[in-house]
Design an enzyme around this catalytic site. Structure first.
Site, short mmCIF file in Angstrom:
data_model
loop_
_atom_site.label_atom_id
_atom_site.label_comp_id
_atom_site.label_asym_id
_atom_site.label_seq_id
_atom_site.Cartn_x
_atom_site.Cartn_y
_atom_site.Cartn_z
N SER A 167 14.94 17.15 -10.92
CA SER A 167 15.67 16.00 -11.39
C SER A 167 15.14 15.38 -12.68
CB SER A 167 15.66 14.93 -10.30
OG SER A 167 14.34 14.45 -10.10
N SER A 211 10.81 18.52 -8.94
CA SER A 211 11.54 17.81 -9.99
C SER A 211 10.81 17.66 -11.32
CB SER A 211 11.96 16.43 -9.49
OG SER A 211 13.09 16.54 -8.66
N LYS A 230 10.74 8.48 -17.06
CA LYS A 230 11.93 8.75 -16.23
C LYS A 230 12.53 7.43 -15.76
CE LYS A 230 13.17 11.79 -12.28
NZ LYS A 230 12.63 12.76 -11.32
#
Ligand SMILES: [Zn+2]
Lengths: 95, 477, 501
Positions: C154, C178, C79
C-alpha cells in the site's frame, strides 16, 4: 462451510455496513471463495498449540499515574461533524 | 408454593486514580464537558493506550481484600460494539483472564458470598439527551477512559437484605482500601443485579432477569423485592419468567423491561493487540498484600477489644471509615472512648442527618470535640450546655473555647451560692413544696426549672439535684 | 544527474562539504515534482511552502556547521497514514476526509526534530489495505517505470516518489508487505523493521499486531540512516521495545564471509514469474561470490501464511475501523434521525470496497460461532509459523526470497479478483506474522520493470540484513537506475539491468 447471503447480511449489520442486494450476492460469493481457500488451515494440527496474539515477549508495560495536559477543548472538538454546548453531537439515543 | 430467590450482583466501581486508565487525562468529576480528553481517550486514529500502573495496583488491593486469587497471567481484551459514548467502538476490558478471581466476602450472618472475578476496564463517555424533540444527543468524553473495576459475585445472595448488606460491606471495604470514593449518586459505584426464583429446596436455577438503573442501596433492596414479588406471581400462576434486562423505575418503584434491541449482541472479544500481557511478580503482589490497610471487620474487632466499645457502637462507627477515623482522632486528644462514641452516634449523626449530609462531609475538628468532652468531664459545662456548644462548633467551625467565651457559658458549681438559690426558690413556691411533700414527685421538676431560670441555666444540674433533695428533706415534718 | 536523484548519504556528504545547501536540493525536488507528479499521483497532499521555509532555516544551520543530524535539510515524504498536527490525514479514505489531527506521530516528530523537510503526504491504498495503491479513494498512483502499471502497495506513493526523485527518502508502513512490495515494484530499497522497533504512536492502525513503520529509500545505506532516525523506544506505544539507540549503519561494511543465507524452497514454487526467479537466483549467486554461504532450507508452513495473515489482519482491522462513525471526526452521512442508520450510512458511504470486504471478513472471523474456527485457529498456526522461523534462524543469519512473485502488474488487472490481489503478498506476509525484520532491494530488471530481492532477518537483526543488502549494492548497480530525468528511460532497460556500473 458455506456462507449464505443471510449470514453476510447479519455480519454487515454487526459491522454497521450496508450493501445492495447485488453487492450482497457478490460478497457472499467472494466470502465463499476466500474462506474455501483459507480452509487450508484445517490441514494443520494445532492440538495443544497456544495462540499467538503478540510476537513480542514484552509484558507489564505501565505508565505512572501522572496527569498530562488534556487537549484544549476547541482542539478536541475541531474535527467533529457538529458541536453544541462544548459537546459532540450524535444521533438521538433512546434509552 | 414457596420460592427462594437466587441473587448475584455485578458491581462497577470507579477507581480513585489521578488519571485515566490508558492516558494522562485527569479524572476530576464535574469538569466542563470535553475538557479532560486527549487523542487516546477520544479514540483518535493512531493514538495508543498505555496502562496506568495504579489501576492494576488498586484492582489487586480489591482482590486481595476480598480473598481472591491473583492471576499470574492476565491480559486486556476488546469488547466491540457501537455506541456514541464509546469512542473506539470497543471497550478495553478483560474477558477470560481477569486480574482476580475466586474470592469471597463474609456477611454478618457468617455466610460467605463468593466473588467470581474482579477485572479492570475503561468507562464510557456520558450521553446528554437534548431537549424534547430536538432529535440529537450530546456526548461528553470526560468520563471515557476513567478506570473501573467490575466485581462479579456468584448467585449466592438469598434475599434483598443480604444483597444490600453485601453492597454496603463491599462499599466499606473499597473505601477503606482508598481505591474508590464509591458515591452511588455520582455514579462512581454502580450495581446491576441478576435474580431468579426457584421452588424452595430445588437444585436447578430458574430463569433470571437482569436489573439495571439501581442508583442507591435502598433502590437495590426495593428493586429486588419488587422483582421477587413479580416473578413469584408469574410462577404461581403457572406462567414463565422471561429472560430479559429490566430497568428500575425509581419514581414508580417498579421494574420494566428495557426495550430489547432487535439485534443480538455479539461483542467479538479478542485480545487487544495494542496492549501487552500482565504477568505480576509474586513479590509485588505480596508487597501489595502486606500494605493493605485495616479493613472494617478488623477495625470493629479492635474497637471492641481495644476501646471496650459495645458491639453496636463499634459496628456503627466502623461502618463509615470517616466516622471511625474521626473517632480515633478525637481519642488522640482526649481518651474517653465511650463518651466519644456516644457523642458521635448521638449529636454528630443527628446534626449530619438534619443537614442531609453523609459522614464524609463531617468538617468538625476532632480536637474541638475532644476539648468539649474534657470540659464536660471537668464540670466546667454541663452536658446540655455541651450540646448547645457542639451544635455551634458543627455549624461554624469555631472552637468550643471561643463559643463558651463569646456566649458566657459556664456552669455554677459553687455549693453555697446554689444552696441560697434553692432556698430562695423553695420560699417563693410553697405550694409546689407542699405538693412534693405530699407525694407529688413531679413538683421537683418544676422547682428544678425555676432554679435553672434563676441561674440562667448555668447551675450544675447534678449539684442542684442533690441540694434540692437535701433542702426538701429538711422541710419534711 | 539532478540533485533529486542523489541518495541521502550523497547529499549529506555534499552538505558537509558545503557544496550544496538544502534549498538547492529542495529546488531540484520541487522541479521534479512539477514534471512528474501529475502523471504519477504519488502524493495526496504537498506541503511545499512549509518545506521550503524549513529548507531556508536548514541552510543557515548547514552554513554554520550546526546541522541537527544527518536528516537536516533532507526532503522526505511521509505516508498519509502518519498523523501530523495541523495536516489533513486521510489514509486515502473518504471517511477521513477533512480530518486534521491535533497531534503528531512519534516518527514524524523525530523527523521534524532532526531537521528533515516534510514535502507532503503520499498516496496509498485506503487504510493501507491493498497491494497496488489502486484502492486509494482519491486517485491511483502509477509506477514511474511504466505509468500503465501499478507501483505496488500500500505504500505505493512513497515508493513511486522516491523512485522518481520526488523525494529523497520516504516513510511507509508495512502490515503484510506494504513497504517491501512497492519498493520492489518501483526499484527502490524498503525496510520493514522488527515489530516493536519503531513506535506506532500516530500511525493510523490497520492491523495493530502487524503494522510497522519503515523507510523507503534509494539504497540500503539510506534506509540505515532513516531507520536510525526513527527507531527507538516510545513510552506512548506499549508494544515498543526498550533498548539503547542503535546506529544501523554500523555493520554496513562488514564482509559477508561467515554469513549463512537460507533459500527456502517454498518461495520458489508455483506462481513465481520465471524472470523473477532468474534475477533472484542471480542475486543469490552474487551473494555467494561475496562470501556468504547459501543453504537451501524448508519453511513448510509458508502455504498457511496467507490465510493466517488475512484472517488476523482483517479481524484486527474490523475492530480498529469501528471508530469511524462520523461523530468525533471524519465524514458523516447527512441526517441524524436514527443511530443505527447514521452509522451504517456514514460507513457505507465512507469506506471503499476493499476496506468493507476486510471489515466484513474480520467481523465474521471474530463473530460468535466462528471465532475458534477462524481467528483462534489462525493465531495457533501463527505460533507454528513463528516457531518455524525461529528454528530456521538457528542455522541461517538471513533468508532470501523474491519480494513479489510477479512483476508490477497493469492497473486494473487484479482489481476484480481479491484473491489474486492477496496472492501478491505471498512472500511478504510471513515476515509480519512472525514480526521479523526484512527488506527489499532491487536485483535487476525484467521487461524493463524492476524486480525485488527480499532479505529476511531475525528479530532486531536489522544491521545484519542491511549489511547483506549494502554489500550486494556495492557490487551491483540496479539500485542506481532511475526511471525519470536521468536518461535511463524505460527503453534502455528493456531486457535487463543497466550494467554501466
Ligand atoms: Zn485522555
Amino acid at each position: 462451510m458455506r456462507v449464505s447471503e443471510e449470514e453476510v447480511r447479519r455480519v454487515a449489520e454487526l459491522a454497521r455496513l450496508a450493501f445492495s442486494e447485488a453487492e450482497l450476492r457478490q460478497l457472499a460469493g467472494e466470502f465463499n471463495r476466500i474462506l474455501e481457500a483459507f480452509a487450508k488451515l484445517n490441514e494443520v494440527d494445532t492440538t495443544g498449540v497456544p495462540p499467538t496474539a503478540h510476537v513480542l515477549k514484552v509484558k507489564n508495560r505501565f505508565r505512572a499515574d501522572q496527569i498530562r495536559p488534556s487537549l484544549p477543548r476547541p482542539e478536541a472538538l475541531r474535527n467533529a461533524n457538529a458541536v453544541k454546548d462544548g459537546s459532540f453531537v450524535a444521533p438521538l439515543v433512546m434509552e | 408454593m414457596k420460592f427462594e430467590a437466587v441473587i448475584g450482583l455485578e458491581v462497577h466501581a470507579e477507581l480513585a486514580t489521578a488519571t485515566k486508565i490508558f492516558c494522562g487525562c485527569a479524572t476530576k468529576y464535574g469538569a466542563e464537558p470535553n475538557t479532560q480528553t486527549c487523542p487516546v481517550c477520544l479514540g483518535l486514529p493512531g493514538a495508543l493506550p498505555v496502562l496506568n500502573e495504579k489501576v492494576v495496583e488498586y484492582c489487586l488491593r480489591a482482590g486481595l481484600a476480598l480473598n481472591c486469587r491473583i492471576a499470574d497471567f492476565s491480559k486486556l481484551d476488546r469488547k466491540n460494539y457501537f455506541y456514541p459514548d464509546l469512542p473506539k467502538a470497543y471497550q478495553i476490558s478483560q474477558y477470560d483472564l481477569p486480574l482476580c478471581r475466586d474470592g469471597f466476602l463474609t456477611l454478618a450472618s457468617g455466610r460467605r458470598i463468593r466473588i467470581t472475578r474482579i477485572h479492570i476496564e475503561e468507562d464510557a463517555g456520558k450521553l446528554i439527551h437534548s431537549p424534547e424533540g430536538e432529535g440529537y444527543s450530546l456526548v461528553d468524553y470526560n468520563r471515557a477512559g476513567v478506570p473501573l473495576i467490575e466485581i462479579v459475585t456468584a448467585p449466592d445472595l438469598a434475599t434483598p437484605e443480604e444483597a444490600v448488606e453485601f453492597l454496603e460491606k463491599l462499599r466499606g471495604i473499597l473505601i477503606y482500601l482508598g481505591i474508590s470514593d464509591c458515591k452511588m449518586e455520582e455514579g462512581s459505584l454502580r450495581c446491576d443485579a441478576n435474580i431468579s426464583l426457584k421452588p424452595a429446596g430445588a437444585k436447578h436455577l430458574g430463569t433470571k432477569t437482569e436489573l439495571k438503573n439501581i442508583n442507591s442501596f435502598k433502590a437495590l433492596g426495593r428493586a429486588l423485592a419488587y422483582e421477587i414479588e413479580r416473578q413469584s406471581e408469574l410462577l404461581a400462576e403457572g406462567k414463565t419468567v422471561k429472560q430479559e434486562t429490566r430497568k428500575w423505575e425509581e419514581a414508580k418503584q417498579r421494574t420494566l423491561p428495557l426495550r430489547s434491541k432487535e439485534e443480538t449482541q455479539d461483542y467479538r472479544y479478542f485480545p487487544d493487540p495494542d496492549l501487552v500481557p500482565i504477568e505480576l511478580d509474586p513479590a509485588y503482589v505480596a508487597a501489595i498484600a502486606a500494605s493493605l490497610p485495616e479493613l472494617p471487620e478488623a477495625r470493629k474487632r479492635r474497637f471492641i477489644e481495644g476501646y471496650k466499645l459495645p458491639e453496636y457502637d463499634a459496628d456503627l462507627i466502623t461502618g463509615s471509615k470517616h466516622l471511625a477515623d474521626f473517632f480515633e482522632a478525637v481519642l488522640k486528644f482526649y481518651f474517653s472512648p465511650k463518651a466519644a462514641s456516644n457523642w458521635i452516634m448521638g449529636e454528630v449523626l443527628r446534626l449530619l442527618g438534619e443537614e442531609g449530609l453523609t459522614p464524609e462531609a463531617l468538617a468538625v475538628n476532632p480536637a474541638h470535640l475532644a476539648d468539649l468532652l474534657r470540659r464536660i468531664d471537668a464540670g466546667e459545662i454541663s452536658v446540655s450546655q455541651g450540646k448547645t456548644v457542639f451544635e455551634k462548633v458543627f455549624r461554624t467551625g469555631a472552637s468550643p473555647e471561643e463559643i463558651i467565651r463569646a456566649e458566657g457559658i459556664r456552669q455554677i458549681s459553687d455549693e453555697a451560692r446554689l444552696r441560697a438559690v434553692v432556698a430562695q426558690v423553695l420560699q417563693t413556691y410553697p405550694q409546689s413544696v407542699h405538693d412534693y411533700l405530699n407525694g407529688k414527685i413531679k413538683a421537683a421538676q418544676f422547682l428544678t426549672g425555676q432554679i435553672m431560670r434563676e441561674t440562667k441555666g448555668q447551675a450544675n444540674p447534678q449539684l442542684i439535684k442533690e441540694l434540692l433533695a437535701e433542702e426538701l428533706a429538711k422541710l419534711r415534718p | 544527474m539532478e540533485l533529486c536523484d542523489l541518495t541521502l548519504h550523497e547529499i549529506k556528504d555534499l552538505f558537509a562539504q558545503k557544496e550544496v545547501l538544502p534549498s538547492m536540493v529542495m529546488a531540484s525536488v520541487v522541479k521534479r515534482i512539477g514534471e512528474v507528479e501529475e502523471k504519477l499521483g504519488a502524493y495526496l497532499a504537498l506541503d511545499l511552502e512549509a518545506a521550503l521555509a524549513a529548507a531556508r532555516a536548514a541552510d543557515d544551520r548547514i552554513k554554520a556547521g550546526r546541522a541537527l543530524g544527518v536528516l537536516d535539510g533532507i526532503p522526505v515524504a511521509i505516508k498519509d497514514n502518519l498523523c501530523q498536527a495541523g495536516r489533513e490525514t486521510t489514509c486515502a479514505s473518504r471517511i477521513l476526509q477533512g480530518f486534521v489531527p491535533p497531534y503528531t506521530a512519534t516518527v514524524v516528530q523525530k523527523l521534524l526534530d532532526q531537521g528533515a523537510l516534510i514535502l507532503g503526504r503520499t498516496n496509498m491504498d485506503e487504510f493501507a489495505m491493498g497491494s497496488s495503491t489502486e484502492n486509494s479513494a482519491f486517485k491511483p498512483a502509477k509506477n514511474p517505470w511504466d505509468p500503465e502499471r501499478v507501483p505496488g502497495g500500500s505504500s505505493g506513493g512513497s515508493a513511486a516518489a522516491v523512485a522518481a526523485g520526488e523525494a529523497i527518502a520516504a516513510l511507509g508502513s508495512d502490515t503484510g508487505g506494504s513497504i517491501r512490495q512497492p519498493a520492489a515494484f518501483c526499484g527502490v530499497t524498503g525496510l520493514k523493521p522488527t515489530y516493536g522497533l519503531v513506535s506506532r504512536y500516530g500511525l493510523v492502525a490497520f492491523a495493530s499486531s502487524f503494522d510497522q513503520i519503515g523507510p523507503l529509500a534509494k539504497d540500503a545505506e539510506d534506509c540505515a540512516l532513516m531507520l536510525s532516525a526513527v527507531a527507538g523506544f516510545d513510552p506512548l506505544d506499549s508494544t515498543s521495545v526498550r533498548g539503547t539507540p542503535v546506529d544501523y549503519t554500523q555493520e554496513l561494511d562488514r564482509e559477508l564471509t561467515g554469513r549463512t543465507i537460507g533459500l527456502p524452497r517454498e518461495y520458489f514454487g508455483e506462481g513465481l514469474d520465471p524472470e523473477v526467479r532468474r534475477l533472484v537466483m542471480a542475486a543469490v549467486a552474487q551473494l555467494e561470490d561475496l562470501g556468504a554461504r547459501v543453504v537451501e532450507i524448508s519453511l513448510k508452513m509458508t502455504e498457511y501464511a496467507l490465510p493466517v495473515y488475512y484472517l488476523i489482519s482483517s479481524a484486527e482491522a474490523s475492530s480498529n475501523l469501528g471508530r469511524y462513525d462520523g461523530i468525533r471526526y471524519g465524514r458523516a452521512a447527512a441526517g441524524r434521525e436514527d443511530l443505527a442508520a447514521y452509522y451504517t450510512r456514514t460507513r457505507a458511504e465512507g469506506f471503499g470496497p476493499e476496506v468493507k470486504r476486510r471489515i466484513m471478513l474480520g467481523t465474521y472471523a471474530l463473530s460468535a460461532g466462528y471465532y475458534e474456527a477462524y481467528y483462534q485457529k489462525a493465531q495457533q498456526v501463527r505460533t507454528l509459523i513463528c516457531r518455524e522461523f525461529a528454528e530456521a534462524f538457528r542455522v541461517v543469519d538471513a533468508i532470501v526470497t523474491p519480494t513479489s512473485p510477479t512483476l508490477p502488474f497493469r492497473l486494473g488487472e487484479r482489481l476484480t479478483d481479491p484473491l489474486a490481489m492477496y496472492m501478491s503478498d505471498v512472500c511478504t506476509v510471513p515476515v509480519n506474522i512472525a514480526g521479523l525484520s526484512a527488506l527489499s532491494i532491487p536485483c535487476g530488471f525484467a521487461r524493463g520493470l524492476p524486480v525485488g530481492l527480499q532479505i529476511i532477518g531475525r528479530p532486531f537483526a536489522e544491521t545484519t540484513i542491511l549489511n547483506i543488502a549494502h554489500q550486494y549494492q556495492k557490487v551491483t548497480g540496479h539500485h542506481r537506475a532511475r526511471p525519470c530525468g536521468t536518461g535511463h528511460d524505460r527503453a534502455e532497460q528493456e531486457g535487463g539491468s543497466p550494467d554501466e556500473v
